[in-house]
Write a protein that holds these residues in place. Structure first.
Motif, PDB file in Angstrom:
ATOM      1  N   ARG A  82      23.520   8.052 108.009  1.00 10.01           N
ATOM      2  CA  ARG A  82      24.318   8.193 109.224  1.00 10.01           C
ATOM      3  C   ARG A  82      23.510   8.951 110.256  1.00 10.01           C
ATOM      4  O   ARG A  82      23.001  10.048 109.989  1.00 10.01           O
ATOM      5  CB  ARG A  82      25.630   8.913 108.919  1.00 10.01           C
ATOM      6  CG  ARG A  82      26.494   9.173 110.149  1.00 10.01           C
ATOM      7  CD  ARG A  82      27.942   9.518 109.759  1.00 10.01           C
ATOM      8  NE  ARG A  82      28.027  10.276 108.526  1.00 10.01           N
ATOM      9  CZ  ARG A  82      28.223  11.605 108.470  1.00 10.01           C
ATOM     10  NH1 ARG A  82      28.339  12.316 109.579  1.00 10.01           N
ATOM     11  NH2 ARG A  82      28.322  12.212 107.302  1.00 10.01           N
ATOM     12  N   GLY A 134      21.577  15.981 118.021  1.00  9.46           N
ATOM     13  CA  GLY A 134      22.019  15.022 117.010  1.00  9.46           C
ATOM     14  C   GLY A 134      21.627  15.409 115.593  1.00  9.46           C
ATOM     15  O   GLY A 134      20.863  16.344 115.362  1.00  9.46           O
ATOM     16  N   ASN A 150      23.977   6.390 117.722  1.00 11.50           N
ATOM     17  CA  ASN A 150      24.869   6.488 116.561  1.00 11.50           C
ATOM     18  C   ASN A 150      24.676   5.244 115.696  1.00 11.50           C
ATOM     19  O   ASN A 150      24.698   4.119 116.203  1.00 11.50           O
ATOM     20  CB  ASN A 150      26.326   6.598 117.002  1.00 11.50           C
ATOM     21  CG  ASN A 150      26.645   7.952 117.609  1.00 11.50           C
ATOM     22  OD1 ASN A 150      26.820   8.936 116.907  1.00 11.50           O
ATOM     23  ND2 ASN A 150      26.706   8.014 118.938  1.00 11.50           N
ATOM     24  N   GLU A 207      23.901  10.577 113.965  1.00 14.31           N
ATOM     25  CA  GLU A 207      24.973  11.020 114.862  1.00 14.31           C
ATOM     26  C   GLU A 207      24.418  11.569 116.173  1.00 14.31           C
ATOM     27  O   GLU A 207      23.654  12.548 116.168  1.00 14.31           O
ATOM     28  CB  GLU A 207      25.807  12.127 114.191  1.00 14.31           C
ATOM     29  CG  GLU A 207      26.815  11.648 113.186  1.00 14.31           C
ATOM     30  CD  GLU A 207      27.727  12.778 112.708  1.00 14.31           C
ATOM     31  OE1 GLU A 207      27.539  13.927 113.138  1.00 14.31           O
ATOM     32  OE2 GLU A 207      28.617  12.499 111.890  1.00 14.31           O
ATOM     33  N   ASN A 208      24.782  10.931 117.272  1.00 16.20           N
ATOM     34  CA  ASN A 208      24.491  11.450 118.615  1.00 16.20           C
ATOM     35  C   ASN A 208      23.039  11.899 118.754  1.00 16.20           C
ATOM     36  O   ASN A 208      22.745  12.968 119.299  1.00 16.20           O
ATOM     37  CB  ASN A 208      25.428  12.619 118.957  1.00 16.20           C
ATOM     38  CG  ASN A 208      26.887  12.228 118.828  1.00 16.20           C
ATOM     39  OD1 ASN A 208      27.292  11.157 119.255  1.00 16.20           O
ATOM     40  ND2 ASN A 208      27.680  13.095 118.213  1.00 16.20           N
TER      41      ASN A 208
END
Length: 259
Positions: free
Chosen positions: A17, A72, A35, A19-20
């Motif tokens: 994953r 992130g 993302n 994220e940002n």
């Protein structure tokens, strides 16, 4: 691509994953709020024009020190690996095949892979068993077995370098293989061999992220998700049909959509 069900909610298990995520080089921002989620058993493809940030994303996931992460997080199996170095990320199951593999004089292909495998598995690798395994994989990739004793990529043709990257992937058996334009510069036959190597690798216990300009490499590997990066942002996502439309119409129609 693979159906994978678990008791905890019946959903597929998350592998990676992002994220940002924003990152760049020196004062130049390249990635902007990326993302991305990849589950076990999935094939993801990233496409985009030159300079859009595709390779930067791959390098940042692997912690290439050339790039600075400004915001992130990156998670592998739910663990935050954002502060881990490249070698630690590799030992946890990340692998990257480079667009232009480096030549490394002084270390043979066999020793390089055996050392990496030993570090990843944290145990001594049986030399006889290893030699038998690498010979079998090289035969399937139509690589001359003598290349195992040659220095890593030194004097290799472009096609042999790319096959060697796939050989490393098969021998190291990572959780996530990131293939950065592995098809670049390959002829039709070499592309098919590389493609078959990826097919052999794929199963419910791993995943592949393929960065490419073309569809030949993935003709026999149907992606679950296709992501398009423009100007450092993922601006469109879809299934395999998106690749066909990009092949026919390019990226301008996507630019118009996101204006």
């Amino acid at each position: 691509m693979y159906e994978l069900f678990f008791i905890n909610g019946g959903s597929m298990t998350e592998l990676l994953r992002v994220e940002n995520l924003s990152a760049g080089v020196e004062d130049k921002e390249i990635l902007k709020n990326i993302n991305l989620k990849i589950n076990y058993g999935e094939v993801h493809v990233i496409m985009g024009p030159n300079g859009s940030g595709k390779s930067t994303l791959a390098n940042v996931i692997m912690d290439n020190p050339v790039y600075n992460v400004t915001s992130g997080k990156i998670f592998l199996d739910g663990e935050d690996i954002s502060d881990l170095t490249t070698d630690k990320r590799a030992n946890k199951g990340l692998f990257m095949s480079f667009q232009s593999p480096e030549e490394v004089p002084g270390i043979s292909v066999e020793n390089f892979i055996r050392t990496a495998k030993s570090l990843k598995e944290d145990k001594t690798i049986s030399i006889l068993k290893f030699k038998k395994e690498i010979k079998k994989e090289m035969e399937e990739l139509k690589m001359d077995s003598s290349y195992a004793e040659r220095y890593l990529n030194v004097g290799f043709s472009g096609g042999e370098k790319k096959k060697n990257e796939i050989l490393q992937m098969l021998m190291l058996n990572p959780k996530l293989a990131i293939l950065d334009e592995t098809d670049s510069g390959l002829d039709v036959d070499a592309t098919r061999i590389v493609s078959s190597g990826i097919e052999k690798f794929l199963n419910k216990d791993n995943a592949v992220l393929i960065i490419t300009h073309h569809k030949e490499l993935i003709d026999n590997i149907k992606p679950d998700f296709v992501h398009v990066i423009l100007d450092g942002q993922i601006v469109k996502e879809g299934d395999a049909s998106l690749i066909d439309k990009i092949e026919k119409e390019g990226f301008n129609w996507i630019r118009e959509e996101v204006k």
